[in-house]
Design a protein around this motif. Structure first.
Motif, PDB file in Angstrom:
ATOM      1  N   LYS A  21       4.349  85.603  72.353  1.00 53.15           N
ATOM      2  CA  LYS A  21       3.669  84.011  72.559  1.00 53.15           C
ATOM      3  C   LYS A  21       3.220  83.788  74.247  1.00 53.15           C
ATOM      4  CE  LYS A  21       2.032  80.290  71.147  1.00 53.15           C
ATOM      5  NZ  LYS A  21       1.098  80.216  69.677  1.00 53.15           N
ATOM      6  N   SER A  22       3.776  84.048  74.914  1.00 50.28           N
ATOM      7  CA  SER A  22       3.469  83.843  76.313  1.00 50.28           C
ATOM      8  C   SER A  22       2.549  84.577  76.675  1.00 50.28           C
ATOM      9  CB  SER A  22       4.724  84.462  77.090  1.00 50.28           C
ATOM     10  OG  SER A  22       4.882  85.343  77.891  1.00 50.28           O
ATOM     11  N   ASP A  24      -0.310  85.521  74.997  1.00 52.09           N
ATOM     12  CA  ASP A  24      -1.585  85.082  74.659  1.00 52.09           C
ATOM     13  C   ASP A  24      -2.483  83.921  75.404  1.00 52.09           C
ATOM     14  OD1 ASP A  24      -0.301  83.244  73.427  1.00 52.09           O
ATOM     15  OD2 ASP A  24      -0.536  83.003  71.234  1.00 52.09           O
ATOM     16  N   SER A  25      -1.897  83.491  76.354  1.00 51.63           N
ATOM     17  CA  SER A  25      -2.634  81.802  76.652  1.00 51.63           C
ATOM     18  C   SER A  25      -2.625  82.320  78.593  1.00 51.63           C
ATOM     19  CB  SER A  25      -1.408  81.297  76.495  1.00 51.63           C
ATOM     20  OG  SER A  25      -1.640  80.101  77.567  1.00 51.63           O
ATOM     21  N   LYS A  27      -2.625  80.191  80.062  1.00 47.30           N
ATOM     22  CA  LYS A  27      -1.140  78.896  81.129  1.00 47.30           C
ATOM     23  C   LYS A  27      -0.935  79.798  81.159  1.00 47.30           C
ATOM     24  CE  LYS A  27      -2.835  75.268  77.991  1.00 47.30           C
ATOM     25  NZ  LYS A  27      -2.800  74.597  76.619  1.00 47.30           N
ATOM     26  N   SER A  28       0.185  80.926  81.166  1.00 45.97           N
ATOM     27  CA  SER A  28       1.380  81.307  81.337  1.00 45.97           C
ATOM     28  C   SER A  28       1.051  82.337  82.556  1.00 45.97           C
ATOM     29  CB  SER A  28       2.028  82.798  80.241  1.00 45.97           C
ATOM     30  OG  SER A  28       0.851  83.499  79.830  1.00 45.97           O
ATOM     31  N   LYS A  55      -8.392  77.907  78.983  1.00 45.66           N
ATOM     32  CA  LYS A  55      -8.468  78.586  79.085  1.00 45.66           C
ATOM     33  C   LYS A  55      -9.300  80.179  79.679  1.00 45.66           C
ATOM     34  CE  LYS A  55      -9.094  77.898  74.609  1.00 45.66           C
ATOM     35  NZ  LYS A  55      -8.289  78.628  73.056  1.00 45.66           N
ATOM     36  N   GLU A  81      -9.211  83.439  77.924  1.00 43.18           N
ATOM     37  CA  GLU A  81      -8.284  83.357  76.752  1.00 43.18           C
ATOM     38  C   GLU A  81      -9.249  83.391  75.744  1.00 43.18           C
ATOM     39  OE1 GLU A  81      -5.595  80.698  74.751  1.00 43.18           O
ATOM     40  OE2 GLU A  81      -4.641  80.278  76.714  1.00 43.18           O
ATOM     41  N   GLY A  84      -6.470  83.979  70.539  1.00 41.51           N
ATOM     42  CA  GLY A  84      -5.701  84.207  70.986  1.00 41.51           C
ATOM     43  C   GLY A  84      -4.909  85.542  72.167  1.00 41.51           C
ATOM     44  N   VAL A  86      -5.681  87.503  75.973  1.00 43.52           N
ATOM     45  CA  VAL A  86      -6.015  86.883  77.254  1.00 43.52           C
ATOM     46  C   VAL A  86      -6.742  88.371  77.929  1.00 43.52           C
ATOM     47  CG1 VAL A  86      -5.198  86.677  79.544  1.00 43.52           C
ATOM     48  CG2 VAL A  86      -4.553  85.621  77.678  1.00 43.52           C
TER      49      VAL A  86
END
Length: 156
Positions: A21-22, A24-25, A27-28, A55, A81, A84, A86
């Motif tokens: 999950k981390s 695909d963004s 933000k991570s 994004k 992004e 889904g 990056v």
């Protein structure tokens, strides 16, 4: 015993989901935001990142030759992004078009971007160090590559 094994599988599945999950963004990757510098006796290298939206991050990079007294290379960078995934996109003078590298793995303090079709580099690995600096490994085929140790603006 079967309850213990079941618990282990649930923990592993949760861990794998969190890790995947981390990646695909953007933000991570917020630990990249800021101004980063590296200097040797010959070169001053800088890289700066800022978050533009939820994004997109935009960045710049430059290499200044102390011997020549001028900037010898610069690049425009972007983390985007999309669908889904990056991508790290770099526009450098030596390429007519920007080059995209897909985020292939990440953790709380690392990000690995790859493009196996590109001549050089094929892989960019960013790592936040324990002293909150960044090490970037730039690599290609047959051991070709180099690393840059960046210090944050507030740490210099």
């Amino acid at each position: 015993m079967s309850k213990v094994i079941g618990f282990v599988f649930v923990c592993l599945a949760f861990h794998s989901t969190v890790q995947a999950k981390s990646c695909d963004s953007v933000k991570s990757l917020s630990w990249l935001v800021g101004n980063w510098y590296s200097q040797s006796s010959k070169l001053k290298i800088s890289e700066s990142w800022k978050q533009i939206s939820g994004k997109t991050f935009e960045g710049t990079g430059s290499t200044y030759s102390i011997e020549k007294g001028k900037t010898v290379s610069s690049e425009t960078l972007r983390l985007v992004e999309m669908s889904g995934e990056v991508f790290y996109v770099a526009k450098v003078a030596s390429n007519d078009l920007p080059v995209a590298f897909k985020l292939t793995s990440c953790s709380a303090k690392t990000a690995v971007f790859e493009n196996p079709q590109h001549d050089f580099p094929k892989k960019l690995s960013y790592q936040l160090t324990k002293d909150n600096n960044i090490t970037v490994l730039v690599s290609g085929e047959q051991g070709k590559g180099f690393s840059i140790n960046f210090v944050g603006e507030n740490d210099s």
